[in-house]
Scaffold this motif. Sequence first.
Motif, PDB file in Angstrom:
ATOM      1  N   PRO A 106      18.970  22.312   5.058  1.00  0.00           N
ATOM      2  CA  PRO A 106      19.070  20.818   5.542  1.00  0.00           C
ATOM      3  C   PRO A 106      19.673  20.593   6.924  1.00  0.00           C
ATOM      4  O   PRO A 106      19.916  19.713   7.042  1.00  0.00           O
ATOM      5  CB  PRO A 106      19.762  20.348   4.203  1.00  0.00           C
ATOM      6  CG  PRO A 106      20.484  21.686   3.453  1.00  0.00           C
ATOM      7  CD  PRO A 106      19.544  22.822   3.843  1.00  0.00           C
ATOM      8  N   TRP A 107      20.423  21.751   7.280  1.00  0.00           N
ATOM      9  CA  TRP A 107      21.270  21.455   8.466  1.00  0.00           C
ATOM     10  C   TRP A 107      20.471  21.604   9.833  1.00  0.00           C
ATOM     11  O   TRP A 107      20.739  20.988  10.741  1.00  0.00           O
ATOM     12  CB  TRP A 107      22.367  22.579   8.654  1.00  0.00           C
ATOM     13  CG  TRP A 107      21.766  24.031   8.808  1.00  0.00           C
ATOM     14  CD1 TRP A 107      21.161  24.349   9.646  1.00  0.00           C
ATOM     15  CD2 TRP A 107      21.324  24.909   7.425  1.00  0.00           C
ATOM     16  NE1 TRP A 107      20.567  25.702   9.458  1.00  0.00           N
ATOM     17  CE2 TRP A 107      20.737  26.016   8.254  1.00  0.00           C
ATOM     18  CE3 TRP A 107      21.756  24.892   6.154  1.00  0.00           C
ATOM     19  CZ2 TRP A 107      20.114  27.283   7.549  1.00  0.00           C
ATOM     20  CZ3 TRP A 107      21.279  25.970   5.667  1.00  0.00           C
ATOM     21  CH2 TRP A 107      20.528  27.121   6.175  1.00  0.00           C
ATOM     22  N   ARG A 108      19.037  21.794   9.617  1.00  0.00           N
ATOM     23  CA  ARG A 108      18.250  21.816  10.856  1.00  0.00           C
ATOM     24  C   ARG A 108      17.826  20.613  11.007  1.00  0.00           C
ATOM     25  O   ARG A 108      17.788  19.557  10.265  1.00  0.00           O
ATOM     26  CB  ARG A 108      17.075  22.647  10.473  1.00  0.00           C
ATOM     27  CG  ARG A 108      17.058  24.205  10.613  1.00  0.00           C
ATOM     28  CD  ARG A 108      15.770  24.745  10.618  1.00  0.00           C
ATOM     29  NE  ARG A 108      16.039  26.353  10.545  1.00  0.00           N
ATOM     30  CZ  ARG A 108      15.251  27.269   9.826  1.00  0.00           C
ATOM     31  NH1 ARG A 108      14.359  26.717   9.170  1.00  0.00           N
ATOM     32  NH2 ARG A 108      15.602  28.452   9.706  1.00  0.00           N
ATOM     33  N   SER A 109      17.543  20.313  12.440  1.00  0.00           N
ATOM     34  CA  SER A 109      17.099  19.310  12.964  1.00  0.00           C
ATOM     35  C   SER A 109      15.745  19.295  13.636  1.00  0.00           C
ATOM     36  O   SER A 109      15.425  20.564  14.276  1.00  0.00           O
ATOM     37  CB  SER A 109      18.059  18.498  14.086  1.00  0.00           C
ATOM     38  OG  SER A 109      17.239  17.667  14.726  1.00  0.00           O
ATOM     39  N   ALA A 140      13.519  21.123   4.438  1.00  0.00           N
ATOM     40  CA  ALA A 140      13.461  21.996   5.820  1.00  0.00           C
ATOM     41  C   ALA A 140      14.528  21.259   6.545  1.00  0.00           C
ATOM     42  O   ALA A 140      14.624  22.127   7.518  1.00  0.00           O
ATOM     43  CB  ALA A 140      11.775  21.429   6.176  1.00  0.00           C
ATOM     44  N   GLY A 141      14.906  20.226   6.497  1.00  0.00           N
ATOM     45  CA  GLY A 141      15.869  19.802   7.517  1.00  0.00           C
ATOM     46  C   GLY A 141      15.842  18.399   7.639  1.00  0.00           C
ATOM     47  O   GLY A 141      15.216  17.384   7.124  1.00  0.00           O
ATOM     48  N   LYS A 142      16.507  17.611   8.874  1.00  0.00           N
ATOM     49  CA  LYS A 142      16.520  16.330   9.173  1.00  0.00           C
ATOM     50  C   LYS A 142      15.500  15.806   9.905  1.00  0.00           C
ATOM     51  O   LYS A 142      15.109  16.490  11.049  1.00  0.00           O
ATOM     52  CB  LYS A 142      18.077  16.171   9.664  1.00  0.00           C
ATOM     53  CG  LYS A 142      18.980  16.429   8.967  1.00  0.00           C
ATOM     54  CD  LYS A 142      19.657  15.584   7.933  1.00  0.00           C
ATOM     55  CE  LYS A 142      20.763  16.192   6.728  1.00  0.00           C
ATOM     56  NZ  LYS A 142      21.791  16.813   7.422  1.00  0.00           N
ATOM     57  N   SER A 143      15.054  14.609   9.793  1.00  0.00           N
ATOM     58  CA  SER A 143      14.051  14.177  10.663  1.00  0.00           C
ATOM     59  C   SER A 143      14.649  13.397  12.063  1.00  0.00           C
ATOM     60  O   SER A 143      15.795  13.341  11.809  1.00  0.00           O
ATOM     61  CB  SER A 143      13.265  13.172  10.081  1.00  0.00           C
ATOM     62  OG  SER A 143      13.877  12.174   9.471  1.00  0.00           O
ATOM     63  N   ALA A 175      11.858  16.931   1.936  1.00  0.00           N
ATOM     64  CA  ALA A 175      11.864  17.992   1.058  1.00  0.00           C
ATOM     65  C   ALA A 175      10.492  17.750   0.600  1.00  0.00           C
ATOM     66  O   ALA A 175       9.781  16.973   1.003  1.00  0.00           O
ATOM     67  CB  ALA A 175      12.763  17.382  -0.214  1.00  0.00           C
ATOM     68  N   ARG A 176       9.955  18.894  -0.018  1.00  0.00           N
ATOM     69  CA  ARG A 176       8.754  19.020  -0.341  1.00  0.00           C
ATOM     70  C   ARG A 176       8.489  20.186  -1.541  1.00  0.00           C
ATOM     71  O   ARG A 176       9.464  20.800  -1.763  1.00  0.00           O
ATOM     72  CB  ARG A 176       7.651  19.429   0.664  1.00  0.00           C
ATOM     73  CG  ARG A 176       8.057  20.585   1.839  1.00  0.00           C
ATOM     74  CD  ARG A 176       7.288  20.945   2.601  1.00  0.00           C
ATOM     75  NE  ARG A 176       6.851  20.084   3.936  1.00  0.00           N
ATOM     76  CZ  ARG A 176       7.668  19.953   4.806  1.00  0.00           C
ATOM     77  NH1 ARG A 176       8.715  20.792   5.019  1.00  0.00           N
ATOM     78  NH2 ARG A 176       7.147  19.270   5.938  1.00  0.00           N
ATOM     79  N   PHE A 177       7.777  20.142  -2.276  1.00  0.00           N
ATOM     80  CA  PHE A 177       7.507  21.096  -3.303  1.00  0.00           C
ATOM     81  C   PHE A 177       6.738  22.151  -2.899  1.00  0.00           C
ATOM     82  O   PHE A 177       5.743  22.480  -3.371  1.00  0.00           O
ATOM     83  CB  PHE A 177       6.634  20.503  -4.787  1.00  0.00           C
ATOM     84  CG  PHE A 177       7.252  19.070  -5.212  1.00  0.00           C
ATOM     85  CD1 PHE A 177       8.547  19.190  -6.036  1.00  0.00           C
ATOM     86  CD2 PHE A 177       6.691  17.822  -4.783  1.00  0.00           C
ATOM     87  CE1 PHE A 177       9.051  18.204  -6.616  1.00  0.00           C
ATOM     88  CE2 PHE A 177       7.517  16.921  -5.447  1.00  0.00           C
ATOM     89  CZ  PHE A 177       8.442  17.028  -6.246  1.00  0.00           C
ATOM     90  N   ARG A 178       7.667  23.076  -2.038  1.00  0.00           N
ATOM     91  CA  ARG A 178       6.790  24.093  -1.510  1.00  0.00           C
ATOM     92  C   ARG A 178       7.702  25.331  -1.778  1.00  0.00           C
ATOM     93  O   ARG A 178       8.839  25.290  -1.350  1.00  0.00           O
ATOM     94  CB  ARG A 178       6.676  24.175  -0.167  1.00  0.00           C
ATOM     95  CG  ARG A 178       6.179  25.026   0.794  1.00  0.00           C
ATOM     96  CD  ARG A 178       6.008  24.901   2.085  1.00  0.00           C
ATOM     97  NE  ARG A 178       4.914  23.948   2.664  1.00  0.00           N
ATOM     98  CZ  ARG A 178       5.141  23.672   4.094  1.00  0.00           C
ATOM     99  NH1 ARG A 178       5.915  23.829   4.778  1.00  0.00           N
ATOM    100  NH2 ARG A 178       4.158  22.749   4.151  1.00  0.00           N
ATOM    101  N   GLU A 189       7.606  15.011   0.550  1.00  0.00           N
ATOM    102  CA  GLU A 189       6.057  14.890   0.656  1.00  0.00           C
ATOM    103  C   GLU A 189       5.469  15.213  -0.630  1.00  0.00           C
ATOM    104  O   GLU A 189       5.786  15.924  -1.299  1.00  0.00           O
ATOM    105  CB  GLU A 189       5.924  16.285   1.635  1.00  0.00           C
ATOM    106  CG  GLU A 189       4.615  16.125   2.658  1.00  0.00           C
ATOM    107  CD  GLU A 189       4.865  17.295   3.359  1.00  0.00           C
ATOM    108  OE1 GLU A 189       5.337  17.248   4.521  1.00  0.00           O
ATOM    109  OE2 GLU A 189       4.168  18.281   3.385  1.00  0.00           O
ATOM    110  N   VAL A 190       4.568  14.318  -0.938  1.00  0.00           N
ATOM    111  CA  VAL A 190       3.783  14.412  -2.242  1.00  0.00           C
ATOM    112  C   VAL A 190       2.376  14.467  -1.896  1.00  0.00           C
ATOM    113  O   VAL A 190       1.654  13.698  -1.077  1.00  0.00           O
ATOM    114  CB  VAL A 190       4.017  13.238  -3.003  1.00  0.00           C
ATOM    115  CG1 VAL A 190       5.624  13.358  -3.495  1.00  0.00           C
ATOM    116  CG2 VAL A 190       3.967  11.824  -2.350  1.00  0.00           C
TER     117      VAL A 190
END
Lengths: 568, 460
Positions: free
Chosen positions: A130-133, A166-169, A191-194, A259-260
């Motif tokens: 989550p810290w990634r940009s 994955a991180g921040k948008s 976030a995604r169900f991956r 993401e759904v």
Amino acid sequence: MKISTKIKLLSSLIVAAFFIANSQVQAQSDPSGNRRVTSSYAIKNATITTAPGNTIKGATILFKDGLIQAVGTNVNIPVGTDVINGDSLFIYPGFIDGASSAGVSRPADPERPANFDSSNPTDEQAGITPWRSVLDNLDMGNNAISDWRKAGFTIAQAIPDGGMIAGKSAIVIYGSGESTNILAQNTALSARFRGSRGMYPGTPLGVMAKFRDVYKNAELSSTHTRLFASNSGLNRPEINKTYQAMFPVLDKNIPVIFEVSNDLEIRRALRLQKELGFKIVLSGVTEVENVISEIKASNATVLLALTLPEDKTKAKEDATDEYVARTARVKEAYEKALKQAALLEKEGIKFGFTTSGAKTGDMMKNIKIMMDNGLSENAALASLTVNNAQNLGIQKFAGTLEKGKLANMVVMTAPIFTEDSQVKHVIADGYVYDYEVKPKRAANGNGNKNGGNPSGSSVLAGTWEYVSDTPAGSSGGLMKIEGSGSNLKGTITFDDPAGNGTAQADMKDIKLVDGNLSFTFDVSAGGMDLNVDVKGDITDDKFTGRMSLGNFGSFPLNATKKPNNSNF
Amino acid sequence: MKKLNSIIAAFLVIVWMPTMGQTQKGSVLIKNATVLTVTQGTLEDTDILVENGIIKRIGKGLSANNVTTIDAKGKYVMPGIIDAHSHVALDAVNEATAPITSEVQMADVVDPYDIGLYRALAGGVTISHAMHGSANAIGGQNITLKHRYGTFDPEDLFMKEAPRTIKFALGENPTRVHGRGKNIQPRTRMGVEAVIRNGFNEALQYKKTWETYNSALKQKGATPIPPKYDERLQTLVDILDGKVIIHCHSYRADEIYALINTCRDFGITNIVFSHVNEGFKVAPELAEYTMGASVFADWWAYKFEVYYSTAYNAAILTENNVITSINSDSGELIRHLYHEAAKTQRYGQLSDDQALALITINPAKQLGISDKVGSIEEGKQADLVIFEGHPLSVYAIPQMTFVDGVKYFDINDDQDDMRLRVSANETVEPIFLKEHDHNCMHGVDFFFNNFGRSLFQHSH
């Protein structure tokens, strides 16, 4: 007299200073000839739709330095303005993309240590970052971005690629390369169900549980941090960058953008939201009719996919009664899919569009199909403009054409959503992009959307990194393709079924026809030879397809071409 | 003609409208049937009145106003069949990435569109226990489903009154997946036991940590620091506290007995053993210390640990007072569990009531729901099946299946296409020749290694 001398001296100093300052600018030559002569433009005598439902004929729009100065029928055009004749042109607010993957690359997975424990990976290994940009992995010069700009998009929320968190948008503007083009960063948590490959959490089961775990522990970590700050004699909090990066979500400062891919995933995302209470955006929404009341109850922001299924039951000349009866429900499902946008409008949900997973070439076509199935023109335009401005919280300066808003607009040759309408200019951040307007296409027009690659196959040669998603997680490897035309050769790597490590096989029957790529390869598993059949579409450097494994079903396989160094 | 056919097809689609929204409860009067109550014998020529999803009265000459009446003369009515071990209607089965995954919940991945639910209804099954797979020593939390097929909302299927349950697994599956596959514990049966014991011991420490924190919170002016939250350990704490029933995949007598001892050491009594092919060797122990055994009628020899098996297993366990059920663990077997139960009359000469109990009241006991379902008694939920022919006869054919008094299957209204969701992308949906969809090791070998290490192995 003295006074006057002083003034003269002062003014000449000012003049000198002005010249020095100015000459510094002019001293840099512009061998490319790209620098624009002026940043002040006017489009004159056009039909301007300032917002959905509000159109002015014979109007002029004036903008300077990226800001709209005036819109209306009575606009004074100052000297030094580049005037574009807008007779017979139609101007709309620049499109805003609620969630975009254009130009975003997936950060490389960290190396697995020799004694890797797949049951207890680090957050980074498990795709929890989550810290990634997204800005660290966003290439604003990417062709995908110029393609979407050409389609009319001027602002987008870029979503990071990666694992389950994955991180921040960030919100970016599709303007000139001289700017960072960043409007806002850390705008949502992706976030995604991956599941992650070969480690915990590997399936939607694990992803759901891990999301709860991260969220709840972030809450506890936040409590600890607060206690420590206001009391003495306490154990220090363990600084954990995963939890810290969750704090803006806990504080409801930013939403989670989930993401759904279908209604069951929508329900899963809403289940988490209901339990944990974060703000939520559903992205890539397709099947809403069975979850519409739940969506409304959750107050979720909806980003509808710009994709539509193909009509697989198109009236066949020789369709037998049996075929018609058997495919009646497939046709019904197809027709239902086309009505989702109209349904959202009817339910009063101010949805926006996301380009994620969509193709530029299909965008207008698909919106027109949605309109043929009940979506109003105003709602269609709103979902490309004002709705997403609202969804992204940038309505103060974007989404409509008014004085004081950013100079983002789409200039078309005919009213938007009509058959002949083409994009002539896109203005993004006040920069004018001109596009060639093609004469009305012949009936059998073989339009080539790939721009500089007429043959198509030269796009193919190179190294592609693919990921295949199965219900139990994703797997991947490299495809190396060389040659062109009918002489294509390649190899593919994959997780060795016989144990750990990777195996390699030759790609066979590689065919590229009209952007459709297909090939096969063989895998031996437990003494059996399994033939894997891959088919899909290529747009620029992205491949979207499915691999089918005989009786075991077919699964998505998507690939991205690695940048070819010789291009730089 | 063409047009007419498509109109008919469209009509068929429209007629069968799925029920939406709230969980439905129905009322119905079934007349003149042979009622197999299971717990209170067989009642000839008897009526059952269902009101609002509950069996209101059982007797002769019953009448009711404004209630659908079904004449079941010459037919048999039995309680809805309960499958104590199933993987139907699940999007994912195994989170096969860690030896303990007690934090994962099957409730998160229920797929209400699974046609397997309708097929089960067509076989008279009204409740299934949707379980995590057997890849891990301690798997995920299961969910008990009522087959209210037609809803789009997974939660409408949940039997909310049912207690929590969890999957455990012993033997070859967890040792193969984790030990051989990933070189982590457990590699042997000893390792499996160690993983479980370590898990419980950690859970005890975890419980204590939180108890200390919570009691410190109550003290005035105290600022205790919250410990880390761990749903995995919290679930194990709930098992130790008797709030969760263990359903454990197992085959061999030694490992079954070993886990009984482990549970006794930790004071756990809520445990059911599943498969239990060697259960007949430890029947007295199963009877004394557990909530019973859920077995196959006659599946055996699909891997090494399943060779020592007998079709008399269910009968031996029953005669030794073990609460015994017969389960499917399969999207195919679930359609004819009444045949599976009948096999115990050929192998073991069980009585009709004993054989029927294997698929009704006994699995209900193992799932902790026998006060609500599993037999035909006044006050119980109206999950009922009407059979043509005695359900234990090879000629038996289910006619109608009711859940909460609502009819979800009727052989006379059984359309060719009962799918709830149809893909717009496939004119012919792929058919899987091998029934690998709904079993214990679903997802593990094939998905986990992606291209499949043992695609063609049997995998329960």
